[in-house]
Design an enzyme around this catalytic site. Structure first.
Site, PDB file in Angstrom:
ATOM      1  N   ASP A   6     -31.485  95.373  -2.122  1.00  0.00           N
ATOM      2  CA  ASP A   6     -32.443  94.229  -2.738  1.00  0.00           C
ATOM      3  C   ASP A   6     -32.704  94.753  -4.108  1.00  0.00           C
ATOM      4  O   ASP A   6     -32.523  96.059  -4.473  1.00  0.00           O
ATOM      5  CB  ASP A   6     -33.766  94.209  -1.734  1.00  0.00           C
ATOM      6  CG  ASP A   6     -34.747  93.314  -2.543  1.00  0.00           C
ATOM      7  OD1 ASP A   6     -34.549  92.279  -2.915  1.00  0.00           O
ATOM      8  OD2 ASP A   6     -35.724  94.163  -2.710  1.00  0.00           O
ATOM      9  N   ASP A   8     -35.704  93.475  -6.710  1.00  0.00           N
ATOM     10  CA  ASP A   8     -37.342  93.453  -6.916  1.00  0.00           C
ATOM     11  C   ASP A   8     -37.855  94.408  -5.802  1.00  0.00           C
ATOM     12  O   ASP A   8     -37.855  93.990  -4.798  1.00  0.00           O
ATOM     13  CB  ASP A   8     -37.886  92.228  -7.136  1.00  0.00           C
ATOM     14  CG  ASP A   8     -37.500  91.546  -8.360  1.00  0.00           C
ATOM     15  OD1 ASP A   8     -38.153  91.172  -9.116  1.00  0.00           O
ATOM     16  OD2 ASP A   8     -36.451  91.038  -8.233  1.00  0.00           O
ATOM     17  N   ARG A 111     -33.932  77.224  -8.572  1.00  0.00           N
ATOM     18  CA  ARG A 111     -32.801  78.388  -8.752  1.00  0.00           C
ATOM     19  C   ARG A 111     -31.710  77.484  -7.997  1.00  0.00           C
ATOM     20  O   ARG A 111     -31.615  76.464  -7.291  1.00  0.00           O
ATOM     21  CB  ARG A 111     -33.069  79.439  -8.111  1.00  0.00           C
ATOM     22  CG  ARG A 111     -34.306  80.175  -8.956  1.00  0.00           C
ATOM     23  CD  ARG A 111     -34.774  81.483  -8.239  1.00  0.00           C
ATOM     24  NE  ARG A 111     -36.085  82.045  -8.845  1.00  0.00           N
ATOM     25  CZ  ARG A 111     -36.732  83.248  -8.488  1.00  0.00           C
ATOM     26  NH1 ARG A 111     -36.310  83.888  -7.330  1.00  0.00           N
ATOM     27  NH2 ARG A 111     -37.809  83.545  -8.918  1.00  0.00           N
ATOM     28  N   SER A 165     -44.795  84.851  -5.045  1.00  0.00           N
ATOM     29  CA  SER A 165     -44.034  83.567  -4.637  1.00  0.00           C
ATOM     30  C   SER A 165     -43.254  83.688  -3.205  1.00  0.00           C
ATOM     31  O   SER A 165     -43.335  84.574  -2.418  1.00  0.00           O
ATOM     32  CB  SER A 165     -42.950  83.313  -5.723  1.00  0.00           C
ATOM     33  OG  SER A 165     -41.830  84.259  -5.788  1.00  0.00           O
TER      34      SER A 165
HETATM   35  O1  M1P Z   1     -38.380  87.080 -10.121  1.00  0.00           O
HETATM   36  C1  M1P Z   1     -37.608  87.471  -9.200  1.00  0.00           C
HETATM   37  C2  M1P Z   1     -38.290  87.342  -7.519  1.00  0.00           C
HETATM   38  O2  M1P Z   1     -39.064  86.429  -7.758  1.00  0.00           O
HETATM   39  C3  M1P Z   1     -39.589  86.162  -6.537  1.00  0.00           C
HETATM   40  O3  M1P Z   1     -40.418  87.400  -6.613  1.00  0.00           O
HETATM   41  P1  M1P Z   1     -41.951  87.300  -7.305  1.00  0.00           P
HETATM   42  O4  M1P Z   1     -42.835  86.524  -6.376  1.00  0.00           O
HETATM   43  O5  M1P Z   1     -42.182  88.769  -7.427  1.00  0.00           O
HETATM   44  O6  M1P Z   1     -41.911  86.774  -8.754  1.00  0.00           O
HETATM   45  C4  M1P Z   1     -38.561  86.185  -5.522  1.00  0.00           C
HETATM   46  O7  M1P Z   1     -38.050  85.142  -5.588  1.00  0.00           O
HETATM   47  C5  M1P Z   1     -37.913  87.306  -5.404  1.00  0.00           C
HETATM   48  O8  M1P Z   1     -36.870  87.012  -4.225  1.00  0.00           O
HETATM   49  C6  M1P Z   1     -37.329  87.597  -6.593  1.00  0.00           C
HETATM   50  O9  M1P Z   1     -36.609  88.800  -6.488  1.00  0.00           O
END
Ligand code: M1P
Length: 232
Positions: A6, A8, A111, A165
Site C-alpha cells: 500500500d 499512504d 477517481r 476519507s
Molecule cells: O490521497 C490518497 C489517499 O486518499 C485517501 O486517503 P486520505 O483520506 O488520507 O486522503 C484514500 O483514498 C487512500 O486510499 C488514498 O491513498
C-alpha cells in the site's frame, strides 16, 4: 516471491512525500524483485508522493484500489464508476449532518473506478487533516458511514482508506482484485488491514485462499523500512 505495498501510511505518510532516505533505499531494494503497489489514490498523487522513478520501476501500480492498472508507465486497464443520484443524496446527508462542523471543500473526488468521499473535505490543511483523523478514531464516523452505505446500497463497497476519507467502488472491485493477476507467494504491507480498512480485502483473500503469504500490518513508513532492512 511477490511483494505488494500500500502507499499512504505504508510507504509515505498520508498524502505526503516519501522520506528521501527511504526513497533511496526503496529504489535499490525493488531491483530484481517482483514489486506491486496498490493504492486508493490516483496516478498524479501517487507520483507526487513516491516519485516517477519508483512508480515506473515496480512491476505494476494499481491505482484506485486496482480499478486502474499501470505497467512501467503504460496504462493497461481501467474501469469506470460513478455515484448515482440516490448515493450522492445519501452521502450529502452525511455531509450536512456530521458532528464534525468544519468543512473545507472537495468532499467528492471522482477517481477512475472509484469515488473518494470526505466529510472534512480534501482541501483541508495538514493540521485539520490530523485533527479530523484523531476525532474520527474516537467517534468512528467513517466506520459508521461505510456500514450505512453498504447497508443501503448492496452493490457498493465502502472502505476507510487514509486519514480523512472513504473509498467507494463497485462491490468486489476492492484491492483484493490485484491478486487475480499475481500468482505465488505474497508478502503484503499495509496500514489499513483491519476489517473496514481498504487493505483488509487483500489480507482476507490471502487467508481464505490459503495462499502462501505473510502480512505486515505497519503503523507508519518507518516500520515498513525497518522490516525491509531485516528482509534484506
Ligand atoms: O490521497 C490518497 C489517499 O486518499 C485517501 O486517503 P486520505 O483520506 O488520507 O486522503 C484514500 O483514498 C487512500 O486510499 C488514498 O491513498
Amino acid at each position: 516471491m511477490n511483494y505488494i505495498f500500500d502507499i499512504d501510511g505504508t510507504l509515505t505518510p498520508s498524502r505526503l512525500p516519501i522520506d528521501p532516505n527511504f526513497s533511496n533505499f526503496f529504489t535499490n531494494w525493488i531491483k530484481q524483485k517482483n514489486v506491486y503497489l496498490v493504492t486508493g489514490s490516483d496516478k498524479e498523487k501517487t507520483i507526487e508522493q513516491i516519485g516517477l522513478n519508483i512508480w515506473k520501476n515496480v512491476n505494476k501500480v494499481y491505482q484506485s484500489c486496482g480499478n486502474q492498472v499501470w505497467k512501467k508507465g503504460q496504462l493497461i486497464e481501467e474501469r469506470s464508476f460513478s455515484l448515482n443520484k440516490k448515493m450522492k443524496n445519501k452521502l450529502t446527508f452525511f455531509l450536512n449532518n456530521s458532528r464534525w462542523s468544519e468543512k473545507f471543500g472537495n468532499h467528492f473526488e471522482q477517481r477512475v473506478g472509484l469515488v473518494n468521499f470526505s466529510i472534512i473535505g480534501r482541501n483541508c490543511s495538514q493540521k485539520k487533516r490530523e485533527e479530523y483523523y484523531f476525532w474520527d478514531a474516537q467517534s468512528k464516523e467513517r466506520e459508521m458511514i461505510c456500514n450505512q452505505i453498504m447497508e443501503h446500497f448492496p452493490n457498493i463497497e465502502a472502505a476507510i482508506g487514509g486519514q480523512i476519507s472513504i473509498d467507494i467502488y463497485e462491490k468486489g472491485k476492492n484491492k483484493a482484485q490485484v491478486l487475480d493477476e499475481i500468482s505465488g507467494e505474497v508478502f503484503f504491507f499495509g496500514d489499513k488491514m483491519d476489517e473496514g480498512g481498504n487493505d483488509y480485502p487483500i489480507a482476507k483473500r490471502l487467508i481464505l485462499e490459503k495462499r502462501p503469504h505473510k502480512l505486515f500490518k505497519v503503523s507508519d513508513p518507518l516500520e515498513t523500512w525497518n522490516i525491509l532492512k531485516t528482509l534484506n
